[in-house]
Design a protein around this motif. Structure first.
Motif, mmCIF file in Angstrom:
data_model
loop_
_atom_site.group_PDB
_atom_site.id
_atom_site.type_symbol
_atom_site.label_atom_id
_atom_site.label_comp_id
_atom_site.label_asym_id
_atom_site.label_seq_id
_atom_site.Cartn_x
_atom_site.Cartn_y
_atom_site.Cartn_z
ATOM 1 N N ALA A 6 0.831 -1.215 0.000
ATOM 2 C CA ALA A 6 0.000 0.000 0.000
ATOM 3 C C ALA A 6 0.858 1.255 0.000
ATOM 4 O O ALA A 6 0.494 2.263 0.591
ATOM 5 N N GLY A 7 2.011 1.185 -0.661
ATOM 6 C CA GLY A 7 2.801 2.393 -0.853
ATOM 7 C C GLY A 7 4.037 2.502 0.012
ATOM 8 O O GLY A 7 4.900 3.346 -0.249
ATOM 9 N N TYR A 8 4.139 1.675 1.061
ATOM 10 C CA TYR A 8 5.340 1.749 1.894
ATOM 11 C C TYR A 8 6.493 0.986 1.263
ATOM 12 O O TYR A 8 6.310 0.095 0.443
ATOM 13 N N GLN B 79 7.523 3.683 -1.276
ATOM 14 C CA GLN B 79 8.081 3.127 -2.501
ATOM 15 C C GLN B 79 8.704 4.250 -3.327
ATOM 16 O O GLN B 79 8.117 5.320 -3.477
ATOM 17 N N ARG C 295 -8.115 0.546 2.210
ATOM 18 C CA ARG C 295 -6.912 1.124 2.814
ATOM 19 C C ARG C 295 -6.486 2.326 1.981
ATOM 20 O O ARG C 295 -6.630 2.322 0.762
ATOM 21 N N VAL D 267 -3.104 5.114 1.811
ATOM 22 C CA VAL D 267 -1.847 5.676 2.297
ATOM 23 C C VAL D 267 -1.564 6.941 1.498
ATOM 24 O O VAL D 267 -1.611 6.931 0.266
ATOM 25 N N THR E 294 1.261 9.451 0.592
ATOM 26 C CA THR E 294 2.693 9.737 0.607
ATOM 27 C C THR E 294 2.865 11.207 0.203
ATOM 28 O O THR E 294 1.887 11.859 -0.165
ATOM 29 N N TRP F 95 -2.289 6.143 -2.249
ATOM 30 C CA TRP F 95 -2.451 4.728 -2.585
ATOM 31 C C TRP F 95 -3.799 4.274 -2.035
ATOM 32 O O TRP F 95 -4.067 4.410 -0.840
ATOM 33 N N LEU F 96 -4.634 3.734 -2.900
ATOM 34 C CA LEU F 96 -5.964 3.315 -2.493
ATOM 35 C C LEU F 96 -6.135 1.836 -2.808
ATOM 36 O O LEU F 96 -5.946 1.414 -3.943
ATOM 37 N N ASP F 97 -6.443 1.052 -1.794
ATOM 38 C CA ASP F 97 -6.684 -0.390 -1.975
ATOM 39 C C ASP F 97 -8.130 -0.663 -1.593
ATOM 40 O O ASP F 97 -8.522 -0.461 -0.447
#
Ligand SMILES: [Zn+2]
Lengths: 199, 87
Positions: A182-184, A197, B64, B66, B68, B73-75
């Motif tokens: 999820a982007g980490y 990332q 989810r 996040v 940044t 980021w979309l899940d």
């Protein structure tokens, strides 16, 4: 005063402290949680290492307590930017747990009660770098901090130190975990500030 | 601890940045247990490296997000479908 981190409130201790970039010092122990806290009794607890060929090695709580333990004192760095220094733990080294495990895997995916996962290279949990910790500051590890037992890999961001750890899957291929999908960052070295990332 | 999570109304701000509709009134079906209800009724865990919304029936992750410094980021794997009311 420019080198003192914004969150620093200690007394006389911070001057020679070097923190990873972007981190601030905290004295308390923030609780982060992506879901309800699993309540796992020691009688029901089990820890399993599964190799790349599917072979399983398991310990129940009694067997786990019979393994030699270590008492690492380590600094921990959370990706949400707090760092906590000199934390005192007791746990079983992964060198001990993996000593008799027959594997040629390159990666490990830790998985937890409650469904959390996180990945890292296998070499990062060997040679005295990682533990399954069950005591913190002289007390049984409370559930909100991952008790009965959590993974402790202090040289990586603390999301890698999976709370409520239930087992390790040893893998030939890297498999990103909960935050890594999820982007980490896949690796998460705080000293290279690998938060997301591409970092 | 009952203050572990908030209700899904708190998703309005973060998701409002990327979605053109009010997500909290959209009806989400849980991919795990098929419960259907407004996103506002999900359980949102915010004291974490990202936002995690869970189904109030089965506690599985349904969404989810996040944020940044340069991306979101979309899940939404945990959502089978999202019914978005439109005029
Ligand atoms: Zn559900």
């Amino acid at each position: 005063m420019g080198i003192v981190s914004p969150g620093f409130r200690g007394r006389g201790r911070g001057r020679d402290v070097k923190l990873p970039p972007g981190q601030y010092l905290t004295e308390d122990f923030p609780v982060l949680s992506a879901g309800p806290t699993p309540r796992v009794g020691k009688d029901d607890w089990e820890f399993t290492v599964t190799t790349e060929s599917g072979r399983e090695y398991s310990w129940d709580w009694r067997q786990f307590m019979e393994l030699p333990s270590e008492t690492p004192t380590v600094d921990i760095h959370c990706v949400t930017k707090w760092s906590k220094l000199g934390t005192r733990w007791q746990g079983v080294s992964l060198d001990t747990l993996l000593a008799d495990v027959d594997t040629a895997a390159d990666y490990v995916l830790a998985h937890s009660y409650g469904g959390y996962t996180t990945n890292m290279p296998l070499e990062d949990v060997l040679d005295g770098q990682a533990w399954i910790a069950y005591r913190f500051d002289g007390e049984d590890l409370p559930a909100e901090h991952g008790g009965p037992a959590r993974l402790l890999v202090p040289h990586l961001y603390f999301w890698k130190s999976a709370k409520w750890v239930r087992g390790l899957r040893l893998l030939d291929q890297d498999e990103p975990g909960f935050w890594e999908t999820a982007g980490y960052h896949d690796y998460g070295d705080p000293w290279r500030e690998q938060r997301y990332q591409g970092d | 601890m009952s203050d572990d999570y908030q209700d899904g109304n708190a998703l309005a701000g973060p998701l409002g940045e990327i979605l053109a509709f009010d997500v909290t009134t959209a009806e989400a079906s849980c991919a795990c247990c098929a419960r259907t209800g407004p996103v506002a009724t999900l359980r949102l865990y915010k004291r974490a490296p990202g936002l995690v919304a869970r189904c109030p029936a089965c506690e599985e992750v349904v969404l989810r997000m996040v944020r940044t410094p340069d991306a979101a980021w979309l899940d939404m794997r945990g959502i089978t479908s999202l019914r978005i009311p439109l005029p």
